[in-house]
Design a protein around this motif. Structure first.
Motif, PDB file in Angstrom:
ATOM      1  N   LEU A 200      22.808 -80.120  26.824  1.00 53.01           N
ATOM      2  CA  LEU A 200      21.515 -80.256  26.148  1.00 53.01           C
ATOM      3  C   LEU A 200      21.588 -80.949  24.796  1.00 53.01           C
ATOM      4  O   LEU A 200      20.571 -81.432  24.295  1.00 53.01           O
ATOM      5  CB  LEU A 200      20.879 -78.871  25.958  1.00 53.01           C
ATOM      6  CG  LEU A 200      20.543 -78.089  27.224  1.00 53.01           C
ATOM      7  CD1 LEU A 200      19.947 -76.726  26.849  1.00 53.01           C
ATOM      8  CD2 LEU A 200      19.575 -78.868  28.104  1.00 53.01           C
ATOM      9  N   THR A 311      17.834 -81.274  30.769  1.00 53.16           N
ATOM     10  CA  THR A 311      16.810 -80.569  30.015  1.00 53.16           C
ATOM     11  C   THR A 311      16.931 -79.074  30.281  1.00 53.16           C
ATOM     12  O   THR A 311      17.522 -78.648  31.287  1.00 53.16           O
ATOM     13  CB  THR A 311      15.402 -81.030  30.423  1.00 53.16           C
ATOM     14  OG1 THR A 311      15.167 -80.657  31.799  1.00 53.16           O
ATOM     15  CG2 THR A 311      15.261 -82.537  30.269  1.00 53.16           C
ATOM     16  N   GLU A 312      16.356 -78.275  29.392  1.00 54.21           N
ATOM     17  CA  GLU A 312      16.420 -76.827  29.582  1.00 54.21           C
ATOM     18  C   GLU A 312      15.709 -76.384  30.855  1.00 54.21           C
ATOM     19  O   GLU A 312      16.220 -75.501  31.556  1.00 54.21           O
ATOM     20  CB  GLU A 312      15.858 -76.109  28.360  1.00 54.21           C
ATOM     21  CG  GLU A 312      16.197 -74.638  28.331  1.00 54.21           C
ATOM     22  CD  GLU A 312      16.126 -74.028  26.948  1.00 54.21           C
ATOM     23  OE1 GLU A 312      16.116 -72.790  26.873  1.00 54.21           O
ATOM     24  OE2 GLU A 312      16.083 -74.781  25.964  1.00 54.21           O
TER      25      GLU A 312
END
Length: 324
Positions: A200, A311-312
Protein backbone atom coordinates in the motif's frame (compact mmCIF):
# COMPACT_ATOMS: atom_id res chain seq x y z
CA UNK A 1 38.40 -13.01 14.16
CA UNK A 2 37.34 -12.60 10.53
CA UNK A 3 33.76 -11.70 9.66
CA UNK A 4 32.32 -13.38 6.59
CA UNK A 5 29.18 -11.44 5.72
CA UNK A 6 27.03 -13.77 3.66
CA UNK A 7 24.47 -11.55 1.95
CA UNK A 8 26.01 -8.09 1.53
CA UNK A 9 22.77 -6.18 1.03
CA UNK A 10 21.58 -3.22 3.09
CA UNK A 11 22.10 -4.75 6.54
CA UNK A 12 25.02 -7.04 5.73
CA UNK A 13 26.83 -4.35 3.77
CA UNK A 14 26.33 -1.78 6.54
CA UNK A 15 27.66 -4.15 9.19
CA UNK A 16 30.57 -5.32 7.06
CA UNK A 17 31.52 -1.81 5.98
CA UNK A 18 31.56 -0.45 9.50
CA UNK A 19 33.46 -3.44 10.89
CA UNK A 20 36.11 -2.90 8.24
CA UNK A 21 36.32 0.81 9.08
CA UNK A 22 36.92 -0.19 12.72
CA UNK A 23 39.90 -2.31 11.68
CA UNK A 24 38.28 -5.75 11.63
CA UNK A 25 38.91 -8.24 8.86
CA UNK A 26 35.84 -8.62 6.66
CA UNK A 27 34.89 -10.67 3.60
CA UNK A 28 31.64 -10.06 1.73
CA UNK A 29 29.64 -12.66 -0.18
CA UNK A 30 27.19 -11.17 -2.65
CA UNK A 31 25.60 -11.91 -6.00
CA UNK A 32 24.41 -10.31 -9.23
CA UNK A 33 24.75 -6.58 -9.75
CA UNK A 34 25.67 -6.04 -6.11
CA UNK A 35 28.68 -8.34 -6.44
CA UNK A 36 29.73 -6.67 -9.69
CA UNK A 37 29.57 -3.22 -8.09
CA UNK A 38 31.47 -4.33 -4.98
CA UNK A 39 34.26 -5.89 -7.03
CA UNK A 40 34.52 -2.97 -9.43
CA UNK A 41 34.11 0.02 -7.14
CA UNK A 42 34.08 -1.20 -3.53
CA UNK A 43 31.36 -0.50 -0.98
CA UNK A 44 30.05 3.03 -0.52
CA UNK A 45 28.46 3.52 2.88
CA UNK A 46 26.50 6.73 3.40
CA UNK A 47 25.43 7.85 6.90
CA UNK A 48 24.22 11.13 8.39
CA UNK A 49 27.88 11.80 9.23
CA UNK A 50 29.13 11.47 5.66
CA UNK A 51 30.25 8.98 3.03
CA UNK A 52 32.96 6.34 3.17
CA UNK A 53 34.14 4.00 0.44
CA UNK A 54 35.79 0.70 1.38
CA UNK A 55 37.72 -1.64 -0.89
CA UNK A 56 36.33 -4.76 0.74
CA UNK A 57 37.07 -8.20 -0.71
CA UNK A 58 33.91 -9.67 -2.20
CA UNK A 59 33.19 -13.06 -3.77
CA UNK A 60 30.13 -14.73 -5.21
CA UNK A 61 30.26 -17.99 -3.26
CA UNK A 62 31.65 -19.37 -0.03
CA UNK A 63 33.23 -22.07 -2.20
CA UNK A 64 35.71 -19.44 -3.45
CA UNK A 65 37.34 -19.01 -0.02
CA UNK A 66 38.65 -21.16 2.80
CA UNK A 67 36.89 -20.66 6.12
CA UNK A 68 38.49 -21.51 9.44
CA UNK A 69 37.14 -22.24 12.92
CA UNK A 70 38.04 -18.69 13.96
CA UNK A 71 35.75 -17.11 11.37
CA UNK A 72 32.28 -15.77 12.13
CA UNK A 73 29.75 -16.24 9.33
CA UNK A 74 27.09 -13.56 9.52
CA UNK A 75 23.98 -14.55 7.57
CA UNK A 76 22.34 -11.37 6.26
CA UNK A 77 20.42 -12.57 3.24
CA UNK A 78 16.61 -12.58 3.16
CA UNK A 79 15.09 -15.64 4.82
CA UNK A 80 13.94 -17.16 1.52
CA UNK A 81 17.63 -17.49 0.55
CA UNK A 82 18.86 -19.02 3.81
CA UNK A 83 18.37 -22.68 2.86
CA UNK A 84 20.60 -22.39 -0.21
CA UNK A 85 23.25 -20.56 1.81
CA UNK A 86 23.23 -23.22 4.52
CA UNK A 87 23.53 -25.95 1.88
CA UNK A 88 26.64 -24.25 0.55
CA UNK A 89 28.12 -23.71 4.00
CA UNK A 90 27.48 -27.30 5.06
CA UNK A 91 29.32 -28.58 2.01
CA UNK A 92 32.43 -26.50 2.58
CA UNK A 93 33.02 -25.69 6.27
CA UNK A 94 33.46 -27.28 9.69
CA UNK A 95 30.12 -27.73 11.53
CA UNK A 96 31.76 -26.08 14.55
CA UNK A 97 31.84 -22.73 12.77
CA UNK A 98 30.04 -19.81 14.46
CA UNK A 99 26.94 -18.70 12.52
CA UNK A 100 25.12 -15.45 13.34
CA UNK A 101 21.61 -14.88 11.93
CA UNK A 102 21.36 -11.12 11.37
CA UNK A 103 17.95 -11.50 9.76
CA UNK A 104 14.29 -10.80 10.32
CA UNK A 105 11.95 -13.57 11.39
CA UNK A 106 12.59 -16.58 13.61
CA UNK A 107 13.03 -19.44 11.14
CA UNK A 108 16.69 -18.83 10.21
CA UNK A 109 18.04 -19.85 13.60
CA UNK A 110 16.03 -23.07 13.56
CA UNK A 111 17.34 -23.87 10.08
CA UNK A 112 20.94 -23.12 11.07
CA UNK A 113 20.72 -25.29 14.21
CA UNK A 114 19.98 -28.28 11.98
CA UNK A 115 23.47 -27.87 10.49
CA UNK A 116 25.63 -26.02 13.04
CA UNK A 117 26.02 -26.17 16.80
CA UNK A 118 27.22 -22.62 17.47
CA UNK A 119 24.32 -20.51 16.26
CA UNK A 120 23.61 -16.97 17.42
CA UNK A 121 20.46 -14.94 16.88
CA UNK A 122 20.78 -11.23 16.24
CA UNK A 123 18.12 -8.62 16.96
CA UNK A 124 18.53 -6.15 14.10
CA UNK A 125 17.10 -2.66 14.53
CA UNK A 126 18.83 -0.66 11.79
CA UNK A 127 17.29 1.76 9.27
CA UNK A 128 19.26 0.94 6.12
CA UNK A 129 18.46 0.76 2.44
CA UNK A 130 20.05 -0.46 -0.77
CA UNK A 131 18.48 0.93 -3.92
CA UNK A 132 21.65 1.24 -6.03
CA UNK A 133 24.24 -1.56 -6.34
CA UNK A 134 27.27 -0.93 -4.19
CA UNK A 135 25.73 2.02 -2.30
CA UNK A 136 24.19 1.51 1.16
CA UNK A 137 22.56 4.20 3.25
CA UNK A 138 22.11 4.05 7.03
CA UNK A 139 19.89 6.75 8.49
CA UNK A 140 20.18 6.63 12.29
CA UNK A 141 22.43 8.64 14.58
CA UNK A 142 24.26 9.00 16.91
CA UNK A 143 24.51 5.20 16.79
CA UNK A 144 23.85 3.37 13.53
CA UNK A 145 21.32 1.04 15.11
CA UNK A 146 20.96 -1.87 17.53
CA UNK A 147 22.57 -5.27 16.92
CA UNK A 148 22.06 -7.37 20.05
CA UNK A 149 22.90 -11.08 19.96
CA UNK A 150 22.92 -14.29 21.96
CA UNK A 151 23.26 -18.04 21.65
CA UNK A 152 20.33 -20.04 20.32
CA UNK A 153 18.21 -21.39 21.86
CA UNK A 154 19.54 -19.35 24.81
CA UNK A 155 22.67 -18.32 26.64
CA UNK A 156 25.89 -16.47 25.88
CA UNK A 157 29.60 -17.14 25.53
CA UNK A 158 32.94 -15.45 24.92
CA UNK A 159 32.44 -15.43 21.16
CA UNK A 160 29.18 -13.51 21.53
CA UNK A 161 30.85 -11.00 23.84
CA UNK A 162 33.66 -10.51 21.34
CA UNK A 163 31.26 -9.92 18.46
CA UNK A 164 29.26 -7.41 20.51
CA UNK A 165 32.45 -5.55 21.42
CA UNK A 166 33.47 -5.34 17.74
CA UNK A 167 30.03 -4.06 16.79
CA UNK A 168 30.16 -1.37 19.48
CA UNK A 169 33.57 -0.31 18.19
CA UNK A 170 31.97 -0.03 14.74
CA UNK A 171 29.29 2.44 15.84
CA UNK A 172 26.38 0.12 16.65
CA UNK A 173 24.69 -0.41 19.99
CA UNK A 174 25.24 -4.08 20.83
CA UNK A 175 24.88 -6.23 23.89
CA UNK A 176 24.66 -9.95 24.61
CA UNK A 177 21.24 -11.23 25.70
CA UNK A 178 20.82 -14.82 26.83
CA UNK A 179 17.16 -14.77 25.71
CA UNK A 180 17.69 -13.24 22.28
CA UNK A 181 14.79 -15.08 20.63
CA UNK A 182 12.20 -13.25 22.73
CA UNK A 183 13.56 -10.06 21.16
CA UNK A 184 13.30 -11.56 17.71
CA UNK A 185 9.69 -12.59 18.33
CA UNK A 186 9.04 -9.02 19.48
CA UNK A 187 10.65 -7.64 16.32
CA UNK A 188 8.52 -10.02 14.24
CA UNK A 189 5.42 -8.18 15.45
CA UNK A 190 6.72 -4.94 13.92
CA UNK A 191 7.83 -6.73 10.75
CA UNK A 192 4.21 -7.71 10.08
CA UNK A 193 3.83 -4.15 8.76
CA UNK A 194 6.45 -4.76 6.05
CA UNK A 195 3.98 -6.39 3.67
CA UNK A 196 1.40 -3.63 4.22
CA UNK A 197 4.02 -0.99 3.48
CA UNK A 198 5.13 -2.84 0.36
CA UNK A 199 1.59 -3.35 -0.96
CA UNK A 200 0.00 0.00 0.00
CA UNK A 201 2.93 2.37 0.53
CA UNK A 202 4.76 3.74 3.62
CA UNK A 203 1.79 5.78 4.89
CA UNK A 204 -0.13 2.56 5.63
CA UNK A 205 2.53 1.12 7.93
CA UNK A 206 0.85 2.21 11.15
CA UNK A 207 -2.75 1.68 10.11
CA UNK A 208 -5.61 -0.47 11.28
CA UNK A 209 -4.70 -3.33 8.93
CA UNK A 210 -1.33 -3.69 10.64
CA UNK A 211 -3.00 -3.71 14.06
CA UNK A 212 -5.26 -6.57 13.01
CA UNK A 213 -2.26 -8.55 11.75
CA UNK A 214 -0.56 -8.06 15.12
CA UNK A 215 -3.67 -9.09 17.03
CA UNK A 216 -3.65 -12.38 15.13
CA UNK A 217 0.03 -12.80 15.95
CA UNK A 218 -0.52 -12.16 19.66
CA UNK A 219 -3.30 -14.74 19.71
CA UNK A 220 -0.89 -17.23 18.14
CA UNK A 221 1.85 -16.37 20.64
CA UNK A 222 -0.56 -16.98 23.50
CA UNK A 223 -1.71 -20.31 22.06
CA UNK A 224 1.89 -21.43 21.46
CA UNK A 225 3.23 -20.13 24.79
CA UNK A 226 5.77 -17.85 23.08
CA UNK A 227 7.44 -15.12 25.14
CA UNK A 228 8.31 -11.89 23.34
CA UNK A 229 9.80 -8.47 23.99
CA UNK A 230 7.11 -5.81 24.21
CA UNK A 231 6.96 -2.78 21.97
CA UNK A 232 7.83 -0.67 25.01
CA UNK A 233 10.99 -2.70 25.62
CA UNK A 234 12.04 -2.38 21.99
CA UNK A 235 11.35 1.36 22.01
CA UNK A 236 13.48 1.79 25.12
CA UNK A 237 16.29 -0.25 23.56
CA UNK A 238 16.32 2.12 20.58
CA UNK A 239 16.30 5.28 22.70
CA UNK A 240 18.77 7.93 21.57
CA UNK A 241 18.58 6.98 17.92
CA UNK A 242 17.09 9.46 15.49
CA UNK A 243 16.53 9.13 11.76
CA UNK A 244 18.19 11.76 9.62
CA UNK A 245 18.34 12.27 5.84
CA UNK A 246 21.46 10.99 4.11
CA UNK A 247 22.73 13.25 1.37
CA UNK A 248 19.37 15.02 1.40
CA UNK A 249 17.52 11.72 0.91
CA UNK A 250 15.12 10.39 3.57
CA UNK A 251 14.61 6.73 4.42
CA UNK A 252 12.03 5.55 1.89
CA UNK A 253 10.90 2.11 3.00
CA UNK A 254 11.69 -1.14 4.77
CA UNK A 255 13.20 -4.33 3.42
CA UNK A 256 10.02 -5.66 1.77
CA UNK A 257 9.34 -2.27 0.17
CA UNK A 258 12.91 -2.32 -1.17
CA UNK A 259 12.44 -5.84 -2.58
CA UNK A 260 9.52 -4.64 -4.71
CA UNK A 261 11.27 -1.38 -5.61
CA UNK A 262 14.25 -3.33 -6.96
CA UNK A 263 11.93 -5.84 -8.71
CA UNK A 264 14.02 -8.60 -7.15
CA UNK A 265 11.36 -11.23 -7.89
CA UNK A 266 11.15 -12.42 -4.29
CA UNK A 267 10.06 -11.08 -0.93
CA UNK A 268 10.48 -12.19 2.69
CA UNK A 269 6.79 -12.16 3.65
CA UNK A 270 6.42 -15.95 3.91
CA UNK A 271 8.85 -15.82 6.87
CA UNK A 272 7.19 -12.82 8.54
CA UNK A 273 3.40 -12.80 8.13
CA UNK A 274 3.75 -16.41 6.94
CA UNK A 275 5.29 -17.35 10.29
CA UNK A 276 2.06 -16.22 11.95
CA UNK A 277 0.04 -18.25 9.44
CA UNK A 278 2.14 -21.30 10.34
CA UNK A 279 1.65 -20.76 14.07
CA UNK A 280 -2.07 -20.33 13.51
CA UNK A 281 -2.35 -23.58 11.62
CA UNK A 282 -0.32 -25.41 14.25
CA UNK A 283 -2.38 -24.11 17.15
CA UNK A 284 -5.85 -23.65 15.68
CA UNK A 285 -5.87 -19.84 15.52
CA UNK A 286 -7.47 -18.16 12.45
CA UNK A 287 -5.06 -15.77 10.67
CA UNK A 288 -6.88 -14.47 7.55
CA UNK A 289 -5.20 -11.05 7.63
CA UNK A 290 -1.67 -12.44 7.70
CA UNK A 291 -2.58 -15.10 5.14
CA UNK A 292 -3.95 -12.52 2.72
CA UNK A 293 -0.90 -10.28 3.16
CA UNK A 294 1.41 -13.23 2.58
CA UNK A 295 -0.33 -14.36 -0.60
CA UNK A 296 -0.65 -10.85 -2.05
CA UNK A 297 2.96 -9.89 -1.30
CA UNK A 298 4.33 -13.09 -2.85
CA UNK A 299 2.19 -12.49 -5.94
CA UNK A 300 3.33 -8.86 -6.20
CA UNK A 301 6.99 -9.89 -6.05
CA UNK A 302 6.55 -12.68 -8.62
CA UNK A 303 4.73 -10.32 -10.98
CA UNK A 304 7.33 -7.56 -10.67
CA UNK A 305 4.91 -5.01 -9.21
CA UNK A 306 6.18 -1.78 -7.68
CA UNK A 307 5.48 -0.77 -4.06
CA UNK A 308 2.03 0.66 -3.46
CA UNK A 309 0.45 -1.19 -6.38
CA UNK A 310 -2.59 -2.43 -4.40
CA UNK A 311 -5.45 -0.67 -2.66
CA UNK A 312 -6.86 -1.35 0.79
CA UNK A 313 -10.23 -2.53 -0.63
CA UNK A 314 -8.37 -5.14 -2.69
CA UNK A 315 -6.63 -6.43 0.44
CA UNK A 316 -9.89 -6.42 2.40
CA UNK A 317 -11.53 -8.43 -0.38
CA UNK A 318 -8.79 -11.06 -0.10
CA UNK A 319 -9.15 -11.17 3.68
CA UNK A 320 -12.92 -11.59 3.37
CA UNK A 321 -12.50 -14.45 0.92
CA UNK A 322 -10.03 -16.24 3.20
CA UNK A 323 -12.23 -15.73 6.28
CA UNK A 324 -15.10 -17.83 4.91
Amino acid sequence: MRYVVYGAGAIGGAIGGRLQQAGREVLLIARGRQLQALQAHGLTLQTPEGEHRSALPAVGSVREVKLTAGDVVLLAMKSQDTAAALDELTATVDPGLAVVCAQNGVENERAALRRFERVYGMFVYVAAQLLEPGVIQVFSAPTLGVLDLGRVPRGSDERAEGIAADLRASGFASRVDGEIMRWKYGKLLSNLANAVEALLGPDARGGELVQRAREEALACYTAAGIDYASNEEITRRAEGQELHPVGGVAHRGGSSWQSLARTSGSIETAYLNGEIVLLGRLHGVPTPVNLALTQLALQAAAQGRQPGSLTEPEIEQAISRLSR
